[in-house]
Write a protein that holds these residues in place. Structure first.
Motif, mmCIF file in Angstrom:
data_model
loop_
_atom_site.group_PDB
_atom_site.id
_atom_site.type_symbol
_atom_site.label_atom_id
_atom_site.label_comp_id
_atom_site.label_asym_id
_atom_site.label_seq_id
_atom_site.Cartn_x
_atom_site.Cartn_y
_atom_site.Cartn_z
ATOM 1 N N ALA A 1 -50.523 21.141 -36.990
ATOM 2 C CA ALA A 1 -51.008 22.069 -35.965
ATOM 3 C C ALA A 1 -51.762 23.224 -36.605
ATOM 4 C CB ALA A 1 -49.832 22.586 -35.140
ATOM 5 N N ALA A 2 -51.262 23.701 -37.737
ATOM 6 C CA ALA A 2 -51.877 24.850 -38.386
ATOM 7 C C ALA A 2 -53.267 24.541 -38.927
ATOM 8 C CB ALA A 2 -50.980 25.343 -39.521
ATOM 9 N N PHE A 3 -53.436 23.354 -39.513
ATOM 10 C CA PHE A 3 -54.689 23.044 -40.201
ATOM 11 C C PHE A 3 -55.551 22.004 -39.496
ATOM 12 C CE2 PHE A 3 -51.961 24.309 -43.945
ATOM 13 C CZ PHE A 3 -52.554 25.550 -44.090
ATOM 14 N N GLN A 4 -54.971 21.202 -38.588
ATOM 15 C CA GLN A 4 -55.728 20.129 -37.966
ATOM 16 C C GLN A 4 -55.701 20.166 -36.446
ATOM 17 O OE1 GLN A 4 -54.960 16.235 -39.712
ATOM 18 N NE2 GLN A 4 -54.074 17.208 -41.517
ATOM 19 N N ARG A 5 -55.116 21.212 -35.866
ATOM 20 C CA ARG A 5 -55.055 21.366 -34.405
ATOM 21 C C ARG A 5 -54.406 20.158 -33.739
ATOM 22 N NH1 ARG A 5 -57.506 25.118 -31.858
ATOM 23 N NH2 ARG A 5 -57.978 23.824 -30.057
ATOM 24 N N LYS A 6 -53.280 19.755 -34.253
ATOM 25 C CA LYS A 6 -52.514 18.655 -33.668
ATOM 26 C C LYS A 6 -51.151 19.172 -33.259
ATOM 27 C CE LYS A 6 -54.688 15.070 -36.533
ATOM 28 N NZ LYS A 6 -54.439 14.016 -37.568
ATOM 29 N N GLY A 7 -51.003 19.559 -32.012
ATOM 30 C CA GLY A 7 -49.710 20.022 -31.541
ATOM 31 C C GLY A 7 -49.593 21.534 -31.581
ATOM 32 N N THR A 8 -48.359 22.019 -31.692
ATOM 33 C CA THR A 8 -48.044 23.439 -31.629
ATOM 34 C C THR A 8 -47.321 23.871 -32.894
ATOM 35 O OG1 THR A 8 -47.836 23.332 -29.228
ATOM 36 C CG2 THR A 8 -46.838 25.225 -30.309
ATOM 37 N N ALA A 9 -47.631 25.059 -33.366
ATOM 38 C CA ALA A 9 -46.976 25.606 -34.549
ATOM 39 C C ALA A 9 -46.125 26.807 -34.147
ATOM 40 C CB ALA A 9 -48.008 26.019 -35.595
ATOM 41 N N PRO A 10 -44.833 26.615 -33.909
ATOM 42 C CA PRO A 10 -43.970 27.754 -33.588
ATOM 43 C C PRO A 10 -43.718 28.594 -34.838
ATOM 44 C CG PRO A 10 -42.647 25.781 -33.789
ATOM 45 C CD PRO A 10 -44.083 25.350 -33.931
ATOM 46 N N LEU A 11 -43.616 29.899 -34.663
ATOM 47 C CA LEU A 11 -43.365 30.798 -35.773
ATOM 48 C C LEU A 11 -42.010 31.469 -35.607
ATOM 49 C CD1 LEU A 11 -46.812 32.645 -36.074
ATOM 50 C CD2 LEU A 11 -46.136 30.421 -36.996
ATOM 51 N N GLN A 12 -41.192 31.395 -36.632
ATOM 52 C CA GLN A 12 -39.933 32.139 -36.679
ATOM 53 C C GLN A 12 -40.169 33.278 -37.665
ATOM 54 O OE1 GLN A 12 -36.497 29.854 -37.754
ATOM 55 N NE2 GLN A 12 -35.102 31.589 -37.654
ATOM 56 N N VAL A 13 -40.614 34.409 -37.145
ATOM 57 C CA VAL A 13 -41.117 35.479 -37.990
ATOM 58 C C VAL A 13 -39.977 36.367 -38.467
ATOM 59 C CG1 VAL A 13 -42.806 37.323 -38.181
ATOM 60 C CG2 VAL A 13 -43.235 35.405 -36.657
ATOM 61 N N ILE A 14 -39.928 36.597 -39.766
ATOM 62 C CA ILE A 14 -38.849 37.352 -40.379
ATOM 63 C C ILE A 14 -39.440 38.585 -41.037
ATOM 64 C CG2 ILE A 14 -36.984 37.294 -42.077
ATOM 65 C CD1 ILE A 14 -36.939 34.243 -41.731
ATOM 66 N N GLY A 15 -39.102 39.759 -40.524
ATOM 67 C CA GLY A 15 -39.631 40.984 -41.093
ATOM 68 C C GLY A 15 -38.997 42.198 -40.459
ATOM 69 N N ALA A 16 -39.278 43.361 -41.023
ATOM 70 C CA ALA A 16 -38.801 44.616 -40.457
ATOM 71 C C ALA A 16 -39.589 44.934 -39.185
ATOM 72 C CB ALA A 16 -38.953 45.739 -41.476
ATOM 73 N N PRO A 17 -39.041 45.767 -38.290
ATOM 74 C CA PRO A 17 -39.724 46.052 -37.021
ATOM 75 C C PRO A 17 -41.153 46.567 -37.191
ATOM 76 C CG PRO A 17 -37.459 46.776 -36.891
ATOM 77 C CD PRO A 17 -37.677 46.334 -38.312
ATOM 78 N N PHE A 18 -41.400 47.472 -38.147
ATOM 79 C CA PHE A 18 -42.757 47.979 -38.351
ATOM 80 C C PHE A 18 -43.688 46.856 -38.777
ATOM 81 C CE2 PHE A 18 -46.148 49.725 -40.988
ATOM 82 C CZ PHE A 18 -46.648 50.739 -40.184
ATOM 83 N N GLN A 19 -43.221 45.989 -39.681
ATOM 84 C CA GLN A 19 -44.038 44.868 -40.128
ATOM 85 C C GLN A 19 -44.382 43.943 -38.969
ATOM 86 O OE1 GLN A 19 -41.299 43.409 -43.101
ATOM 87 N NE2 GLN A 19 -42.478 44.310 -44.777
ATOM 88 N N LEU A 20 -43.417 43.683 -38.102
ATOM 89 C CA LEU A 20 -43.651 42.800 -36.968
ATOM 90 C C LEU A 20 -44.752 43.342 -36.057
ATOM 91 C CD1 LEU A 20 -39.960 41.855 -36.051
ATOM 92 C CD2 LEU A 20 -41.630 40.440 -37.249
ATOM 93 N N LYS A 21 -44.776 44.644 -35.857
ATOM 94 C CA LYS A 21 -45.822 45.243 -35.032
ATOM 95 C C LYS A 21 -47.201 45.026 -35.641
ATOM 96 C CE LYS A 21 -43.107 48.958 -32.877
ATOM 97 N NZ LYS A 21 -43.008 50.433 -32.700
ATOM 98 N N VAL A 22 -47.302 45.232 -36.942
ATOM 99 C CA VAL A 22 -48.587 45.049 -37.622
ATOM 100 C C VAL A 22 -49.024 43.590 -37.556
ATOM 101 C CG1 VAL A 22 -49.781 45.188 -39.843
ATOM 102 C CG2 VAL A 22 -48.221 47.022 -39.148
ATOM 103 N N TRP A 23 -48.092 42.673 -37.802
ATOM 104 C CA TRP A 23 -48.440 41.257 -37.821
ATOM 105 C C TRP A 23 -48.878 40.767 -36.453
ATOM 106 C CZ3 TRP A 23 -43.347 39.929 -40.856
ATOM 107 C CH2 TRP A 23 -43.459 40.466 -42.151
ATOM 108 N N GLU A 24 -48.226 41.251 -35.398
ATOM 109 C CA GLU A 24 -48.660 40.798 -34.073
ATOM 110 C C GLU A 24 -50.011 41.404 -33.703
ATOM 111 O OE1 GLU A 24 -47.039 39.464 -29.780
ATOM 112 O OE2 GLU A 24 -45.830 40.892 -30.893
ATOM 113 N N ALA A 25 -50.275 42.620 -34.168
ATOM 114 C CA ALA A 25 -51.605 43.193 -33.936
ATOM 115 C C ALA A 25 -52.678 42.325 -34.592
ATOM 116 C CB ALA A 25 -51.665 44.619 -34.472
ATOM 117 N N LEU A 26 -52.374 41.746 -35.754
ATOM 118 C CA LEU A 26 -53.329 40.859 -36.421
ATOM 119 C C LEU A 26 -53.638 39.635 -35.568
ATOM 120 C CD1 LEU A 26 -51.988 40.937 -40.091
ATOM 121 C CD2 LEU A 26 -54.288 41.620 -39.364
ATOM 122 N N LEU A 27 -52.663 39.176 -34.788
ATOM 123 C CA LEU A 27 -52.872 37.997 -33.950
ATOM 124 C C LEU A 27 -53.919 38.238 -32.865
ATOM 125 C CD1 LEU A 27 -49.186 36.780 -33.484
ATOM 126 C CD2 LEU A 27 -50.963 35.688 -34.838
#
Length: 300
Positions: free
Chosen positions: A195-221
């Motif tokens: 899914a990540a490299f060939q667009r076949k299906g769905t890539a669920p993310l189990q994101v592990i990080g501190a709250p501030f990091q999570l905010k930055v990473w979702e802004a990148l999305l």
């Protein structure tokens, strides 16, 4: 194989072997060509020079490279330069809304690929992922060899080994979850990597990080494919405009490179800035996405 990462990191890193693929020769040849173009970008090598280094005729090399990468060697070379980064910043700079609400409990959307976003609880993060079993494996990608980690709920880590090496990448990623148990199981992760490299299906993310990091990473999305942003815009997007340096650190700590597109963050003047897995990989990602956008093919 199950390993406790505190005691078995060197042994696990030493055991890495490349995965098999149906078109290994072409993959290796094009990987070498891309690496050569990146290394020689400042010298602007000609098509004839590149083809000779690959042991092919200019016409055959041009045809093979264009089919594999999506653009000609000359065009790809243009997209690897600092001028390309500056043009992206000038022409495709996504100014994120300063009032952007991250909403970490809601699904996130990653460029043209739908991704389920689920963050680890603060308690789980504080315990260093104690009690979690993470599977890992090696995969081919458009940017060289990728090292992936994943739990029961989705991918937790994605690194690239081309510039830093397998052992360094493995130790770096595993240190983020110091109390997790690691299991070598590429097969379990393969559908998510497709899914990540060939667009076949769905890539669920189990994101592990501190709250501030999570905010930055979702802004990148929120930064679209083929576009870029700046660290200062990311800081404004999470409602903390004075935290530019801290945002840069959080971007660098992103555990899911490419999927959480930290490669789209540039310095205000257009310089690429740093990249955890090497600037060559970052340049390749930006060039790949530009090719996708300008040729109309899928970015993945």
């Amino acid at each position: 194989m199950t390993v406790a990462i505190e005691t078995a990191l060197p042994a696990a890193a030493d055991r890495f072997e490349r995965p098999e693929s149906a078109d290994r020769f072409t993959y290796e040849l094009m990987a070498a060509a891309i690496e050569l173009i990146e290394d020689q970008a400042a010298d602007h090598p000609s098509l004839e020079t590149l083809a000779a280094r690959m042991g092919l005729s200019p016409a055959h090399f041009q045809k093979l490279f264009t089919r594999w990468v999506g653009v000609s060697p000359k065009r790809y070379l243009q997209w690897l330069t600092l001028d390309h980064a500056r043009a992206l910043l000038r022409e495709r700079h996504t100014v994120l809304d300063a009032t952007y609400a991250t909403g970490l409990s809601s699904p996130g959307r990653l460029h043209d690929l739908f991704v389920r976003w689920e963050a680890m609880t603060p308690g789980e993060y504080a315990r260093g992922a104690e009690g979690l079993t993470l599977r890992w494996g090696l995969f081919d990608s458009p940017f060289g060899e990728a090292l992936a980690f994943g739990g029961d709920r989705g991918l937790t880590g994605l690194a690239f080994t081309a510039e830093v090496g397998r052992g360094t990448a493995f130790a770096d990623m595993a240190s983020r979850w110091p109390r997790a148990t690691l299991v070598e199981d590429a097969g379990a992760l393969a559908p998510w990597l497709d899914a990540a490299f060939q667009r076949k299906g769905t890539a669920p993310l189990q994101v592990i990080g501190a709250p501030f990091q999570l905010k930055v990473w979702e802004a990148l999305l929120a930064v679209p494919t083929g576009h870029v942003t700046t660290y200062s815009d990311l800081a404004r997007a999470i409602g903390n405009p004075g935290a530019v340096r801290a945002v840069g650190t959080a971007v660098g700590k992103n555990p899911l490179s490419w999927l959480i597109p930290c490669h789209r963050a540039l310095r205000k003047g257009g310089a690429l800035g740093g990249y955890h897995w090497g600037l060559g990989v970052k340049r390749a990602m930006l060039a790949w996405e530009t090719a996708a956008l300008e040729t109309g093919r899928d970015a993945a």
